[in-house]
Motif scaffolding. Structure first.
Motif: not given
Length: 551
Positions: A41-57
């Motif tokens: 929720r309201n995570a526009e500033h951090s969400l890209p980095h979180y999703l990037g971490a998922l991609e690198r699993l």
């Protein structure tokens, strides 16, 4: 939502340590299936980095399912998640996506980061739904989103490492769904005997206790980072500021955060913050330090120019003679007793070249950084606010330290009308400071190349706060108007004794030695983390620990 960054990396280690499930007799083991629950929720500033971490699993996406939900957003969180799922969703075993597009608040909510009872309940219901989906889907694990005891900080700071049983886990956890006990776990509704605060973390911890499920934290590796939460009345800008600081810390400590390439982000708009120039002194043969520094400034939207540092390794007696460099008579390092090193000469010449440019171009005020700076939180806004206050109070200044090692902080007096500023006392380091045109002219006029000492010793001489009267006697007038931010806005990335500490000044050869040999580091108090230093007399140092840590 209290979103975790890079913490899904925890999944890999725990799965590798766990059993290989669903293997037929005599066949190769099959990797467990895992549900990743994403609640944002309201995570526009951090969400890209979180999703990037998922991609690198490093884990087969065919063994992963995504269960995602987002709601009550006033930013582009929903759009980012939809964009990301459109790009990568087909790679996962299955995707469940729940979104509420209406931008609205919870009742009695002070701001988008305020946790009301209604918000807690809605989150617990979502987590319970994700847990139920994982069980129904037949997953082996679910990865989703701790009372402070005496062991809290040693564990958090990784001073003790391993896997430890704890009362609760704050935000990210991996739950095995294979046992009878975990079948009784629930986020909502709370356990019938539960009487504690209505909080999803505590509710789940109580459910674990009631079911006889032990909870552990493993910190053998740096699995990820948690953003610092904001206060209920604060908004998304404050949380964005905290997150930027988290990115900077990751750049120092590693692993760095990397945003997803599948998500569009608002463009950066770097500027010089009202200064005429922002300089970064950096050795060309230290590309990693340079890259980290430039990445940090970019994240803070600060536009800077790199100045190639003078490399002490390339200096010899002929070059120094040509430059007119000569040692200050009688100079010795106050701790080791050694003379000036070529690294210290190179450092001085690097700063000197910037002072020359400031005067040659008539730059009214500049910022100077060395490339080993660790920035304090909200650095840019705090610096801009400080300079605005200096201008409002019409303070006459030549130099303002932004980062330094204080020697006798209790002797420094505050500047009237400027609570964020003190009159600078004897200090070490030149890792970050602002400089005025008048200040640069004063430094050059003293002709320091003909009687050189380390640049961080030279500056206190010029504002007449150096304890060695013999050194000061070689320079006149000593009227540099020097101040310091309080609290400091920057510190070194590493200190002597740290694993990754590296000094190109402390360990280089003596200034008059062309053999190329390196001197051994003898433990100069200048580069150590730890207590302040106290001086005794006008020509020596007496080391006495100060009760407060420096940083």
């Amino acid at each position: 939502m209290r979103i975790a960054l890079l913490l899904p990396l925890l999944l890999l280690l725990l799965l590798l340590l766990g059993p290989r499930l669903r293997a037929a007799s005599g066949s190769e083991p099959t990797l467990p299936t895992v549900v990743l629950a994403i609640l944002a929720r309201n995570a526009e500033h951090s969400l890209p980095h979180y999703l990037g971490a998922l991609e690198r699993l490093d884990y087969p996406r065919a063994r992963l399912a995504l269960w995602g939900a987002t709601d009550h957003n006033v930013d582009n969180t929903t759009g980012m998640l939809q964009e990301w799922l459109a790009a990568v969703g087909r790679d996962y075993a299955t995707v469940v996506w729940k979104s509420e597009d209406e931008a609205r608040s919870y009742p009695d909510e002070q701001g988008p980061k305020h946790w009301t009872r209604e918000r807690h309940q809605f989150l617990m219901e979502l987590k319970q739904e994700a847990l139920a989906f994982a069980r129904d889907w037949g997953a082996d694990y679910i990865l989703g989103y701790y009372r402070r005891t005496a062991e809290y900080f040693p564990t958090k700071n990784r001073q003790r490492q391993g896997c430890f049983r704890v009362p609760m886990v704050h935000s990210t956890f991996l739950v095995s769904l294979q046992t009878e006990e975990t079948a009784r776990l629930a986020f909502y509704p709370p356990h019938p005997n539960y009487t504690w605060p209505f909080d999803d973390i505590i509710v789940f911890a109580y459910a674990c206790q009631a079911a006889g499920v032990s909870v552990h934290v493993c910190n053998d590796h740096r699995y990820g980072y948690m953003n610092v939460g904001v206060k209920p009345h604060q908004g998304l800008e404050e949380e964005k500021t905290n997150f930027i600081h988290l990115i900077l810390e990751a750049l120092v400590d590693g692993p760095p955060m990397m945003a997803s390439a599948h998500v569009s982000r608002p463009p950066k708009k770097p500027s010089k913050m009202g200064f005429d120039e922002v300089f970064v002194i950096s050795l060309a043969r230290r590309p990693q330090r340079r890259a980290r520094m430039l990445s940090s400034l970019w994240e803070m939207e600060i536009s800077a120019r790199v100045v190639d540092a003078v490399d002490g390794r390339t200096l010899n007696s002929s070059i120094l003679k040509h430059l007119g460099v000569d040692l200050l008579p009688g100079y010795q390092d106050p701790y080791s007793g050694r003379t000036l090193t070529k690294g210290e000469v190179g450092c001085f010449l690097s700063h000197y070249s910037i002072w020359e440019e400031v005067v040659a171009k008539g730059l009214a005020r500049v910022v100077v950084f060395e490339d080993d700076v660790r920035f304090e939180d909200n650095f840019r806004k705090r610096l801009e606010r400080l300079m605005e206050d200096v201008l409002t109070q019409k303070l006459s200044w030549d130099l303002i330290y932004l980062g330094r090692k204080q020697v006798n902080p209790e002797e420094e007096v505050a500047v009237e009308g400027l609570p964020g500023l003190v009159v600078a006392g004897y200090s070490y380091w030149t890792l970050a400071y602002t400089l005025s045109l008048a200040g640069a002219r004063k430094l050059l006029a003293s002709q320091p190349l003909h009687r050189m000492l380390p640049v961080d010793e030279f500056l206190p001489v010029m504002f007449d706060r150096h304890p060695n009267d013999q050194y000061k006697a070689h320079f006149w007038p000593r009227d540099l108007q020097a101040f310091s931010a309080r609290p400091l806005l920057a510190s070194p990335t590493h200190y002597a004794g740290d694993t990754e500490w590296l000094s190109d000044t402390e360990t280089s050869s003596p200034w008059d030695d062309d053999s190329g040999r390196l001197i051994s580091w003898t433990g100069s108090q200048k580069t150590l983390r730890g207590p302040y230093l106290h001086l005794a007399g006008s020509s020596g140092h007496s080391l006495h620990p100060h009760p407060r840590d420096e940083l």
